[in-house]
Design a protein around this motif. Structure first.
Motif, PDB file in Angstrom:
ATOM      1  N   ASN A  48      39.074 -41.965  24.696  1.00  0.00           N
ATOM      2  CA  ASN A  48      40.348 -41.283  24.009  1.00  0.00           C
ATOM      3  C   ASN A  48      40.644 -42.174  22.781  1.00  0.00           C
ATOM      4  O   ASN A  48      41.142 -41.883  21.574  1.00  0.00           O
ATOM      5  CB  ASN A  48      41.639 -41.144  24.558  1.00  0.00           C
ATOM      6  CG  ASN A  48      42.115 -42.539  25.304  1.00  0.00           C
ATOM      7  OD1 ASN A  48      41.344 -43.284  25.885  1.00  0.00           O
ATOM      8  ND2 ASN A  48      43.497 -42.787  25.369  1.00  0.00           N
ATOM      9  N   ILE A  49      40.239 -43.406  22.891  1.00  0.00           N
ATOM     10  CA  ILE A  49      40.624 -44.484  21.748  1.00  0.00           C
ATOM     11  C   ILE A  49      39.486 -44.354  20.708  1.00  0.00           C
ATOM     12  O   ILE A  49      39.782 -44.079  19.416  1.00  0.00           O
ATOM     13  CB  ILE A  49      40.544 -45.817  22.306  1.00  0.00           C
ATOM     14  CG1 ILE A  49      41.776 -46.149  23.320  1.00  0.00           C
ATOM     15  CG2 ILE A  49      40.748 -46.892  21.140  1.00  0.00           C
ATOM     16  CD1 ILE A  49      41.871 -47.093  24.140  1.00  0.00           C
ATOM     17  N   LYS A  50      37.996 -44.244  21.027  1.00  0.00           N
ATOM     18  CA  LYS A  50      37.351 -43.798  20.155  1.00  0.00           C
ATOM     19  C   LYS A  50      37.311 -42.770  19.339  1.00  0.00           C
ATOM     20  O   LYS A  50      37.134 -42.740  18.049  1.00  0.00           O
ATOM     21  CB  LYS A  50      35.885 -44.080  21.032  1.00  0.00           C
ATOM     22  CG  LYS A  50      35.575 -45.158  21.436  1.00  0.00           C
ATOM     23  CD  LYS A  50      33.855 -45.637  21.549  1.00  0.00           C
ATOM     24  CE  LYS A  50      33.585 -44.773  23.010  1.00  0.00           C
ATOM     25  NZ  LYS A  50      32.119 -45.173  23.474  1.00  0.00           N
ATOM     26  N   ASP A  51      37.655 -41.662  20.107  1.00  0.00           N
ATOM     27  CA  ASP A  51      37.996 -40.265  19.411  1.00  0.00           C
ATOM     28  C   ASP A  51      39.164 -40.627  18.625  1.00  0.00           C
ATOM     29  O   ASP A  51      39.142 -39.750  17.219  1.00  0.00           O
ATOM     30  CB  ASP A  51      38.281 -39.215  20.466  1.00  0.00           C
ATOM     31  CG  ASP A  51      37.324 -38.769  21.359  1.00  0.00           C
ATOM     32  OD1 ASP A  51      36.237 -39.334  21.184  1.00  0.00           O
ATOM     33  OD2 ASP A  51      37.589 -38.427  22.507  1.00  0.00           O
ATOM     34  N   ALA A  52      40.103 -41.391  18.542  1.00  0.00           N
ATOM     35  CA  ALA A  52      41.278 -41.334  17.613  1.00  0.00           C
ATOM     36  C   ALA A  52      40.751 -41.947  16.451  1.00  0.00           C
ATOM     37  O   ALA A  52      41.075 -41.513  15.393  1.00  0.00           O
ATOM     38  CB  ALA A  52      42.361 -41.997  18.341  1.00  0.00           C
ATOM     39  N   ALA A  55      38.699 -39.359  14.519  1.00  0.00           N
ATOM     40  CA  ALA A  55      39.591 -38.407  13.988  1.00  0.00           C
ATOM     41  C   ALA A  55      40.393 -39.045  12.789  1.00  0.00           C
ATOM     42  O   ALA A  55      40.488 -38.290  11.756  1.00  0.00           O
ATOM     43  CB  ALA A  55      40.645 -38.005  14.863  1.00  0.00           C
ATOM     44  N   ALA A  56      40.696 -40.371  12.813  1.00  0.00           N
ATOM     45  CA  ALA A  56      41.294 -41.088  11.692  1.00  0.00           C
ATOM     46  C   ALA A  56      40.426 -40.945  10.268  1.00  0.00           C
ATOM     47  O   ALA A  56      40.585 -40.530   9.310  1.00  0.00           O
ATOM     48  CB  ALA A  56      41.632 -42.440  12.019  1.00  0.00           C
ATOM     49  N   PHE A 277      44.539 -47.052  13.974  1.00  0.00           N
ATOM     50  CA  PHE A 277      44.686 -45.622  14.447  1.00  0.00           C
ATOM     51  C   PHE A 277      44.119 -45.769  15.999  1.00  0.00           C
ATOM     52  O   PHE A 277      44.540 -45.165  16.908  1.00  0.00           O
ATOM     53  CB  PHE A 277      44.092 -44.572  13.660  1.00  0.00           C
ATOM     54  CG  PHE A 277      44.823 -43.943  12.597  1.00  0.00           C
ATOM     55  CD1 PHE A 277      45.804 -42.959  12.695  1.00  0.00           C
ATOM     56  CD2 PHE A 277      45.009 -44.671  11.346  1.00  0.00           C
ATOM     57  CE1 PHE A 277      46.491 -42.642  11.734  1.00  0.00           C
ATOM     58  CE2 PHE A 277      45.852 -44.409  10.378  1.00  0.00           C
ATOM     59  CZ  PHE A 277      46.665 -43.203  10.570  1.00  0.00           C
ATOM     60  N   ALA A 278      43.163 -46.529  16.275  1.00  0.00           N
ATOM     61  CA  ALA A 278      42.537 -46.661  17.573  1.00  0.00           C
ATOM     62  C   ALA A 278      43.586 -47.142  18.459  1.00  0.00           C
ATOM     63  O   ALA A 278      43.572 -46.906  19.497  1.00  0.00           O
ATOM     64  CB  ALA A 278      41.076 -47.340  17.353  1.00  0.00           C
ATOM     65  N   GLU A 281      46.327 -45.116  19.547  1.00  0.00           N
ATOM     66  CA  GLU A 281      46.140 -44.475  20.742  1.00  0.00           C
ATOM     67  C   GLU A 281      46.166 -45.176  21.912  1.00  0.00           C
ATOM     68  O   GLU A 281      46.678 -44.746  22.990  1.00  0.00           O
ATOM     69  CB  GLU A 281      44.547 -43.710  20.391  1.00  0.00           C
ATOM     70  CG  GLU A 281      44.172 -42.860  21.581  1.00  0.00           C
ATOM     71  CD  GLU A 281      45.086 -41.616  22.362  1.00  0.00           C
ATOM     72  OE1 GLU A 281      45.882 -41.112  21.426  1.00  0.00           O
ATOM     73  OE2 GLU A 281      45.016 -41.337  23.465  1.00  0.00           O
ATOM     74  N   GLY A 285      48.622 -43.453  24.106  1.00  0.00           N
ATOM     75  CA  GLY A 285      48.033 -42.578  24.967  1.00  0.00           C
ATOM     76  C   GLY A 285      47.864 -42.913  26.443  1.00  0.00           C
ATOM     77  O   GLY A 285      48.527 -43.783  26.883  1.00  0.00           O
TER      78      GLY A 285
END
Ligand code: PMP
Ligand code: GLU
Length: 397
Positions: A48-52, A55-56, A277-278, A281, A285
């Motif tokens: 979820n952190i990598k995805d954030a 996305a950023a 951004f990571a 999250e 998150g």
């Protein structure tokens, strides 16, 4: 040519990172080295952190941010500190920097005048003494003992204070010993600091890595006066397996935070926007990954402690937190191992790396030359094989 800066020349390179580089170099040359050196979680950063972060990037979040971090991230840090540490800060008291190491250095730059003394209990994390020197201060090291579970007492702290003392650095849970101070112990130390009007830097980066159901207490949570004179250090590196993202933070009174922000505005400009951004999250998150990592670290600690204490001629105390074990190698001093005479942790760690193919860090850099430090932030399989090798090394003639 004229000489370099006297301050810069007095600084020793990080021994933890040096061991890591040497071990990585040996691995790149095809040697089968097991790395118990630099402490960083072996787990991958949660998805979820990598995805954030991805996305950023895709959303074009690739520009400068405010020097002390985005408002959203500072708010998230304040909320997380409230939840994890029971301490309430306004977002304006939070400063985000490129790693907790930079938070520490920047806080020291904000606090110290030339010659100001900083009390540091030993064994200490290698960076404290050098960062104090880099900021023009004078480290004053106070030795603790294994019998006292490596904790500084209020009497020892009091005895080390002089008119030049400005700051006391405490790391809880502690790298390299893994010990945890109780609320009562922290309060007694804070009382000494209040009596002498000394600031407290409380590095709590391992606050979420505490085992056996023990309770972590955050220094500034102990009261308004203690909070006012404290600089709390924390970050995402350890709790969320994010060492390479380089996000750390501090919480302090707004005066100190303001000065730190000014310093950062002229040094890093801002921490990496994508990493912020990571980190946002990570802090806001799902926290599910934390429990899984904690349970795994505890299993590894239990195994490694038992195993080390079963090897004749070395021993350790059981750490309460973080992911390090200080191995007492006092009985090995005076022996020759791997063709090298062992006069302390430096010889032991070097010989163990070269002939035993296990990387540890000499205790010398932590102010504890009769020890070597191992990290158990590596897989159980590596811990087992590495300790097999350590056992064979110590048993060798
Ligand atoms: N404090 C302590 C006690 C540490 O062990 C570390 C690990 N490097 C740090 C601070 C700094 O962490 P980072 O710079 O990765 O946030
Ligand atoms: N904090 C870790 C350690 O002590 C990482 C290396 C470093 O930053 O010194 O091993």
């Amino acid at each position: 040519m004229k000489g370099l800066s006297n301050i810069a020349l007095s600084v020793r390179a990080s021994t933890t990172l040096a061991v890591d580089s040497l071990a990585k170099q040996m691995i790149s040359e095809g040697r089968d080295v097991i790395g118990f050196g630099a402490g960083e979680p072996d787990f991958d950063t949660p998805d979820n952190i990598k995805d954030a972060a991805v996305a950023a990037i895709n959303a074009g979040e690739t520009k400068y941010t405010p020097s002390a971090g985005t408002v959203a991230l500072r708010r998230a840090v304040a909320n997380r500190l409230a939840e994890d540490c029971g301490v309430i800060y306004e977002p304006g008291c939070i400063v985000v920097a490129g790693g907790a190491k930079l938070s520490i250095y920047t806080a020291l730059m904000a606090l110290l005048n030339p010659g100001d003394e900083v009390i540091i209990p030993s064994p200490y994390w290698v960076t404290y003494t050098e960062a104090v020197r880099m900021a023009g201060g004078a480290p004053v090291v106070v030795d603790t003992s294994r019998g006292g579970r490596f904790k500084i007492t209020p009497e020892q702290l009091d005895a080390a204070v002089t008119v030049r003392t400005k700051l006391f650095i405490i790391n809880n849970p502690t790298n390299p010993t893994g010990i945890l101070y109780s609320g009562g112990e922290l309060r007694a130390l804070a009382d000494v600091c209040a009596r002498h009007d000394i600031y407290i830097m409380s590095d709590e980066i391992y606050c979420n890595l505490v085992y056996g159901g023990k309770k972590f207490v955050s220094m500034p949570s102990l009261g308004e006066d203690i909070k006012e004179r404290s600089i709390l250090i924390n970050g995402v590196s350890k709790t969320y397996a994010m060492t390479g993202w380089r996000i750390g933070y501090s919480a302090s009174n707004s005066g100190i935070a303001g000065v730190m922000g000014s310093y950062l505005s002229h040094s890093t400009s801002s921490p990496s926007t994508i990493s912020q951004f990571a980190a946002l999250e990570a802090l806001t998150g799902s926290q599910d990954s934390r429990a899984a990592m904690l349970a795994e670290f505890e299993k590894r600690r239990d195994y490694a402690v038992e195993r080390i204490n079963s090897i004749e001629g070395i021993s350790c105390i059981e750490p309460d937190g973080a992911f390090y074990i200080m191995i007492d190698i006092g009985e090995q001093i005076g022996r020759t191992l791997g063709g090298r005479f062992i006069s302390g942790g430096d010889d032991f760690a070097l010989s163990l790396l070269k002939s035993g193919l296990v990387a540890t860090v000499s205790g010398a850099g932590f102010g504890a030359p009769g020890y070597v430090r191992m990290t158990y932030a590596v897989s159980m399989e590596k811990i087992t094989r590495g300790l097999d090798r350590l056992e064979a090394f110590v048993a060798s003639k």
